[in-house]
Design an enzyme around this catalytic site. Structure first.
Site, PDB file in Angstrom:
ATOM      1  N   HIS A  28     -22.268 -37.875  19.247  1.00  0.00           N
ATOM      2  CA  HIS A  28     -22.041 -36.450  19.018  1.00  0.00           C
ATOM      3  C   HIS A  28     -21.284 -35.861  20.210  1.00  0.00           C
ATOM      4  O   HIS A  28     -21.893 -35.425  21.194  1.00  0.00           O
ATOM      5  CB  HIS A  28     -23.369 -35.725  18.833  1.00  0.00           C
ATOM      6  CG  HIS A  28     -24.155 -36.200  17.649  1.00  0.00           C
ATOM      7  ND1 HIS A  28     -24.827 -37.406  17.642  1.00  0.00           N
ATOM      8  CD2 HIS A  28     -24.366 -35.625  16.433  1.00  0.00           C
ATOM      9  CE1 HIS A  28     -25.433 -37.554  16.470  1.00  0.00           C
ATOM     10  NE2 HIS A  28     -25.166 -36.495  15.725  1.00  0.00           N
ATOM     11  N   PRO A 117     -35.799 -35.056  16.544  1.00  0.00           N
ATOM     12  CA  PRO A 117     -35.789 -33.955  15.573  1.00  0.00           C
ATOM     13  C   PRO A 117     -35.619 -32.599  16.243  1.00  0.00           C
ATOM     14  O   PRO A 117     -36.314 -32.283  17.216  1.00  0.00           O
ATOM     15  CB  PRO A 117     -37.167 -34.075  14.909  1.00  0.00           C
ATOM     16  CG  PRO A 117     -37.555 -35.512  15.096  1.00  0.00           C
ATOM     17  CD  PRO A 117     -37.002 -35.899  16.421  1.00  0.00           C
ATOM     18  N   LEU A 118     -34.708 -31.806  15.726  1.00  0.00           N
ATOM     19  CA  LEU A 118     -34.392 -30.522  16.347  1.00  0.00           C
ATOM     20  C   LEU A 118     -35.597 -29.581  16.356  1.00  0.00           C
ATOM     21  O   LEU A 118     -36.405 -29.569  15.440  1.00  0.00           O
ATOM     22  CB  LEU A 118     -33.229 -29.861  15.615  1.00  0.00           C
ATOM     23  CG  LEU A 118     -31.882 -30.575  15.738  1.00  0.00           C
ATOM     24  CD1 LEU A 118     -30.823 -29.860  14.905  1.00  0.00           C
ATOM     25  CD2 LEU A 118     -31.438 -30.651  17.192  1.00  0.00           C
ATOM     26  N   GLU A 157     -28.138 -24.019  17.642  1.00  0.00           N
ATOM     27  CA  GLU A 157     -28.507 -23.326  16.410  1.00  0.00           C
ATOM     28  C   GLU A 157     -29.549 -24.108  15.621  1.00  0.00           C
ATOM     29  O   GLU A 157     -30.478 -23.520  15.050  1.00  0.00           O
ATOM     30  CB  GLU A 157     -27.262 -23.104  15.536  1.00  0.00           C
ATOM     31  CG  GLU A 157     -26.442 -21.865  15.888  1.00  0.00           C
ATOM     32  CD  GLU A 157     -25.467 -22.098  17.032  1.00  0.00           C
ATOM     33  OE1 GLU A 157     -24.832 -21.135  17.462  1.00  0.00           O
ATOM     34  OE2 GLU A 157     -25.346 -23.262  17.490  1.00  0.00           O
ATOM     35  N   GLY A 158     -29.382 -25.418  15.569  1.00  0.00           N
ATOM     36  CA  GLY A 158     -30.328 -26.228  14.796  1.00  0.00           C
ATOM     37  C   GLY A 158     -31.744 -26.105  15.302  1.00  0.00           C
ATOM     38  O   GLY A 158     -32.698 -26.010  14.520  1.00  0.00           O
ATOM     39  N   HIS A 261     -18.738 -32.268  15.577  1.00  0.00           N
ATOM     40  CA  HIS A 261     -20.163 -32.336  15.913  1.00  0.00           C
ATOM     41  C   HIS A 261     -20.671 -33.769  16.090  1.00  0.00           C
ATOM     42  O   HIS A 261     -21.231 -34.107  17.133  1.00  0.00           O
ATOM     43  CB  HIS A 261     -20.997 -31.649  14.823  1.00  0.00           C
ATOM     44  CG  HIS A 261     -22.469 -31.954  14.892  1.00  0.00           C
ATOM     45  ND1 HIS A 261     -23.303 -31.406  15.830  1.00  0.00           N
ATOM     46  CD2 HIS A 261     -23.248 -32.788  14.142  1.00  0.00           C
ATOM     47  CE1 HIS A 261     -24.534 -31.856  15.649  1.00  0.00           C
ATOM     48  NE2 HIS A 261     -24.517 -32.699  14.634  1.00  0.00           N
ATOM     49  N   ARG A 353     -67.939 -33.328  12.300  1.00  0.00           N
ATOM     50  CA  ARG A 353     -67.210 -32.293  13.042  1.00  0.00           C
ATOM     51  C   ARG A 353     -68.128 -31.644  14.082  1.00  0.00           C
ATOM     52  O   ARG A 353     -67.696 -31.304  15.182  1.00  0.00           O
ATOM     53  CB  ARG A 353     -66.638 -31.241  12.104  1.00  0.00           C
ATOM     54  CG  ARG A 353     -67.676 -30.444  11.332  1.00  0.00           C
ATOM     55  CD  ARG A 353     -67.105 -29.217  10.651  1.00  0.00           C
ATOM     56  NE  ARG A 353     -68.108 -28.573   9.804  1.00  0.00           N
ATOM     57  CZ  ARG A 353     -68.047 -27.311   9.415  1.00  0.00           C
ATOM     58  NH1 ARG A 353     -67.041 -26.546   9.799  1.00  0.00           N
ATOM     59  NH2 ARG A 353     -68.979 -26.808   8.634  1.00  0.00           N
ATOM     60  N   GLU A 408     -49.610 -25.250  13.400  1.00  0.00           N
ATOM     61  CA  GLU A 408     -49.954 -26.665  13.567  1.00  0.00           C
ATOM     62  C   GLU A 408     -48.826 -27.481  14.184  1.00  0.00           C
ATOM     63  O   GLU A 408     -49.066 -28.318  15.065  1.00  0.00           O
ATOM     64  CB  GLU A 408     -50.359 -27.272  12.209  1.00  0.00           C
ATOM     65  CG  GLU A 408     -51.694 -26.811  11.684  1.00  0.00           C
ATOM     66  CD  GLU A 408     -51.605 -25.510  10.900  1.00  0.00           C
ATOM     67  OE1 GLU A 408     -52.651 -25.054  10.391  1.00  0.00           O
ATOM     68  OE2 GLU A 408     -50.484 -24.955  10.781  1.00  0.00           O
ATOM     69  N   HIS A 458     -62.870 -31.554   8.001  1.00  0.00           N
ATOM     70  CA  HIS A 458     -62.811 -31.300   6.560  1.00  0.00           C
ATOM     71  C   HIS A 458     -61.993 -32.405   5.896  1.00  0.00           C
ATOM     72  O   HIS A 458     -60.966 -32.164   5.273  1.00  0.00           O
ATOM     73  CB  HIS A 458     -62.221 -29.912   6.281  1.00  0.00           C
ATOM     74  CG  HIS A 458     -63.048 -28.784   6.838  1.00  0.00           C
ATOM     75  ND1 HIS A 458     -63.315 -28.649   8.183  1.00  0.00           N
ATOM     76  CD2 HIS A 458     -63.672 -27.738   6.216  1.00  0.00           C
ATOM     77  CE1 HIS A 458     -64.057 -27.575   8.386  1.00  0.00           C
ATOM     78  NE2 HIS A 458     -64.303 -27.006   7.208  1.00  0.00           N
ATOM     79  N   ASP A 466     -62.778 -24.784  -1.850  1.00  0.00           N
ATOM     80  CA  ASP A 466     -61.410 -24.488  -1.438  1.00  0.00           C
ATOM     81  C   ASP A 466     -60.372 -25.168  -2.323  1.00  0.00           C
ATOM     82  O   ASP A 466     -59.194 -24.809  -2.305  1.00  0.00           O
ATOM     83  CB  ASP A 466     -61.187 -24.895   0.026  1.00  0.00           C
ATOM     84  CG  ASP A 466     -61.686 -23.834   0.991  1.00  0.00           C
ATOM     85  OD1 ASP A 466     -61.767 -22.660   0.582  1.00  0.00           O
ATOM     86  OD2 ASP A 466     -62.003 -24.177   2.137  1.00  0.00           O
ATOM     87  N   HIS A 470     -56.788 -27.943  -0.375  1.00  0.00           N
ATOM     88  CA  HIS A 470     -57.455 -28.208   0.899  1.00  0.00           C
ATOM     89  C   HIS A 470     -58.173 -29.560   0.918  1.00  0.00           C
ATOM     90  O   HIS A 470     -58.862 -29.882   1.882  1.00  0.00           O
ATOM     91  CB  HIS A 470     -58.461 -27.100   1.202  1.00  0.00           C
ATOM     92  CG  HIS A 470     -57.834 -25.845   1.731  1.00  0.00           C
ATOM     93  ND1 HIS A 470     -56.796 -25.216   1.093  1.00  0.00           N
ATOM     94  CD2 HIS A 470     -58.099 -25.107   2.838  1.00  0.00           C
ATOM     95  CE1 HIS A 470     -56.440 -24.138   1.776  1.00  0.00           C
ATOM     96  NE2 HIS A 470     -57.216 -24.053   2.843  1.00  0.00           N
ATOM     97  N   ARG A 517     -66.826 -32.246   7.016  1.00  0.00           N
ATOM     98  CA  ARG A 517     -67.368 -30.890   6.983  1.00  0.00           C
ATOM     99  C   ARG A 517     -68.864 -30.938   6.686  1.00  0.00           C
ATOM    100  O   ARG A 517     -69.650 -30.191   7.261  1.00  0.00           O
ATOM    101  CB  ARG A 517     -66.662 -30.072   5.911  1.00  0.00           C
ATOM    102  CG  ARG A 517     -67.284 -28.700   5.665  1.00  0.00           C
ATOM    103  CD  ARG A 517     -66.562 -27.981   4.530  1.00  0.00           C
ATOM    104  NE  ARG A 517     -67.059 -26.636   4.339  1.00  0.00           N
ATOM    105  CZ  ARG A 517     -67.764 -26.245   3.273  1.00  0.00           C
ATOM    106  NH1 ARG A 517     -68.078 -27.125   2.344  1.00  0.00           N
ATOM    107  NH2 ARG A 517     -68.158 -24.994   3.158  1.00  0.00           N
TER     108      ARG A 517
END
Length: 655
Positions: A28, A117-118, A157-158, A261, A353, A408, A458, A466, A470, A517
């Protein structure tokens, strides 16, 4: 500022980048041709670093978020004097090269992160900036400042279009990370062409709304860039975005277009560019003697700066022996205190948990460098801990519980930034089904060999009401196919304690802890040395005999389900095995697997998830698994609906 040295360095970056990409016939060229000045100014004038010691703990960090422009980074690292040779650059994008297509942490001297990865790069930079503030709050004294560095990142930009950058930058503004400085290479070009077709927002207003300071300038005015960085450093309570207007592929016949590019320029275009730059078109991989001389002088200054830091560090160490002892523990992942394991007895009913929460509380007492939190689910994930010095914030840099917010993807990449910075280790938590939001980041953590810890609660249809959105019926199978990722699903509270110990002992592998859970009964274990045996992935919970009729390989809550089901079956001898880490178990030698499975005539798998991946152990019809989505309702009713009860398993075992 040494204008001559900066100009010679930018010229050399363009020269090396063009030729390396052309030789590889891949790469690039647009970014290094269009943004050479920022690398020259940063490494030459602004950054605190030492090419002779790339691991100096108080160095400034530079993250190339736009990782496709890797030749920009490799070129400046070579010119500055890092362990990147001309031969390495000539071997760009070849198998085994120190200059891979996108920068990879641990492969190239001076590369701070794996940036493919951008958007993930700038999120990593946020994590690094957080780590700097945490360590500064713990170790700096009124007399000595031993942690005081900046985190820089170059984005395009990416990067800004990818959602992860929005997540991370929003949090960075909230946390007032004043030592985070991002450079936006604003060339308004993406692979599809002019960004007017997809990206017309006012980036300045967006970042100001996040709580950032925004400055503007030209990529081709080195003095202005230098001044803008000085201005950024004066702002201590806001991260800074410096927007630098640029031309992608500057000097090329295709400059300012998408064509420049991601493809080699071609010999004719390279000759034209070199002529414009005053270079010999027939000379390849040229570096200006003035650039080498500039950095030879700078290396002496930078090494002297580190020597001054070393002296202050030694003075600080003598005056603060307890802090120095703790410092060594932080940077070498050694205990800083003591703790006792949570104690359970057979018959206790504890959700894994909840058991994980107790383990976290204990481990944070033993390891002060363990930090982390949840994506707005702390009370559900059980990741709040009393010994945390409170919540990390702009007003409490000593806090060890991080509120990531409903982010996340950013959470995972910020964890990577914290851990890769050094001195701290991060964990993050959410529901298992939401791991797909951060899968791209988790994959990069595995590739980078970082021991991030993911607390994923969970973990089955037992979330009940849920509903299927879920209920992660297919999720664990998807995680297990990622190389160098440990996926642990403990079967009871005692196993959860050991799962956390396994996670903490990992040094190059991220670990997913998949936790229930619902309450699970703590069961008796046939293997009295199970805490050691399980380190190979599995152990015998119920022996049956050495040659059982059936061996049930179960994970998580299904271990208890298998014990309950086996008690309902008459006339058959059944062994029950807890497979806490399926991939680890299947990678053991055959003799160990035979020892665990025994001479069983039949193997049955029990897991509340997809059967994929278990074919090596059992026939599909003997996989007591779930290959569909779930449904909404009370957990017990959902189990009946899915035909996933102890009676259903007993019926399968009775066949």
């Amino acid at each position: 500022m040494n204008a001559k040295g900066i100009e010679a360095t930018a010229l050399s970056i363009r020269s090396l980048s063009m030729d390396a990409i052309q030789k590889a016939n891949s790469g690039h060229p647009g970014l290094p041709l269009g943004a050479a000045e920022i690398a020259a100014v940063l490494y030459g004038e602004q950054m605190k670093h030492n090419p002779l010691d790339s691991k100096w703990v108080d160095r400034d960090r530079f993250v190339l978020s736009a990782g496709h422009g890797s030749m920009l980074l490799y070129s400046i690292l070579h010119i500055a004097g890092y362990k990147v040779s001309l031969d390495d650059i000539k071997n760009f994008r070849q198998v085994g090269s120190k200059c891979p297509g996108h920068p990879e942490f641990g492969v190239t001297d001076g590369v701070e992160n794996t940036s493919g990865p951008l958007g993930q790069g700038i999120a990593t930079a946020v994590g690094m900036a957080i780590a700097e503030t945490m360590l500064a709050a713990r170790f700096n004294t009124a007399k000595h400042t031993i942690v005081d560095h900046y985190t820089y990142t170059l984005v395009g930009e990416g990067c800004l279009e990818e959602g992860v950058s929005s997540e991370a930058c929003s949090l960075a503004g909230t946390l007032k990370l004043g030592k985070l400085i991002a450079f936006y290479d604003q060339n308004q070009i993406s692979i599809a062409g002019d960004t007017n077709c997809t990206f017309t927002e006012d980036v300045q207003k967006r970042y100001e709304a996040y709580g950032w300071q925004v400055l503007k300038g030209s990529m081709y005015n080195a003095g202005e860039i230098n001044d803008l960085i000085d201005m950024a450093k004066k702002e201590t309570e806001k991260p800074t975005l410096i927007i630098l207007r640029s031309t992608i592929g500057k000097g090329s016949k295709k400059e300012g277009t998408a064509d420049v590019h991601g493809a080699p320029l071609g010999e004719e275009d390279i000759r034209s560019i070199k002529e414009k730059l005053g270079l010999n078109p027939d000379e390849h991989f040229y570096v200006s003697p003035d650039a080498y001389a500039y950095f030879e002088s700078r290396r002496k200054e930078l090494s002297a700066a580190q020597e001054e830091w070393n002296k202050e560090f030694e003075e600080w160490s003598k005056e603060n022996p307890d802090l120095r002892k703790k410092w060594d523990a932080y940077w070498n992942c050694l205990p800083t205190g003591e703790c006792e394991d949570p104690v359970y007895k057979v018959g206790d009913k504890v959700a894994t948990r909840s058991a994980s929460g107790k383990s976290i509380e204990a481990l944070t007492q033993k390891y002060e460098w363990l930090v982390g939190g949840s994506a707005d689910l702390g009370s559900s994930n059980k990741t709040y801990f009393k010994s945390s010095d409170g919540i990390y914030s702009a007003s409490n840099r000593k806090g060890r519980t991080i509120e990531f917010g409903i982010r996340e993807f950013a959470m995972s990449q910020i964890m990577t930034g914290i851990t890769i910075h050094g001195g701290l280790r991060a964990f993050g938590a959410t529901f298992l089904v939401f791991v797909d939001y951060m899968r791209g980041s988790l994959r990069v953590a595995a590739l980078t060999e970082l021991p991030n810890i993911y607390v994923l609660t969970h973990d089955s249809f037992q979330v009940g009401e849920d509903g299927p959105t879920h209920q992660p019926n297919e999720t664990i199978a998807g995680l297990r196919v990622i190389p160098n990722l440990a996926v642990l699903r403990p079967g009871d509270a005692e196993e959860t304690t050991e799962a956390w110990k396994m996670a903490m002992s990992s040094t190059k592998t991220p670990v997913c802890l998949c936790l229930s859970r619902q309450d699970i009964v703590v069961y008796d274990k046939f293997d009295k040395d199970w805490k050691n045996t399980v380190k190979k992935g599995a152990y015998v919970v119920q022996e049956g005999t050495s040659n059982p009729d059936i061996t049930v390989l179960a994970t998580g809550a299904e271990v208890g389900l298998a014990l309950e089901a086996s008690a309902k079956v008459s006339g058959k001898n059944i062994r029950v095995v807890s497979v806490m880490d399926k991939v680890l178990f299947e990678n053991q030698d055959k003799s160990f697997q035979h020892q665990i499975i025994g001479g069983a005539k039949r193997v049955v798998v029990a897991e509340a998830g997809a059967h994929y991946g278990w074919e090596g152990f059992a026939k599909k019809e003997d996989c007591f698994c779930i290959d569909t989505f779930g449904t909404s309702g009370p957990a017990k009713d959902v189990a009946k609906y899915l035909k996933f009860t102890a009676d259903d398993l007993a019926a399968l075992l009775s066949k």
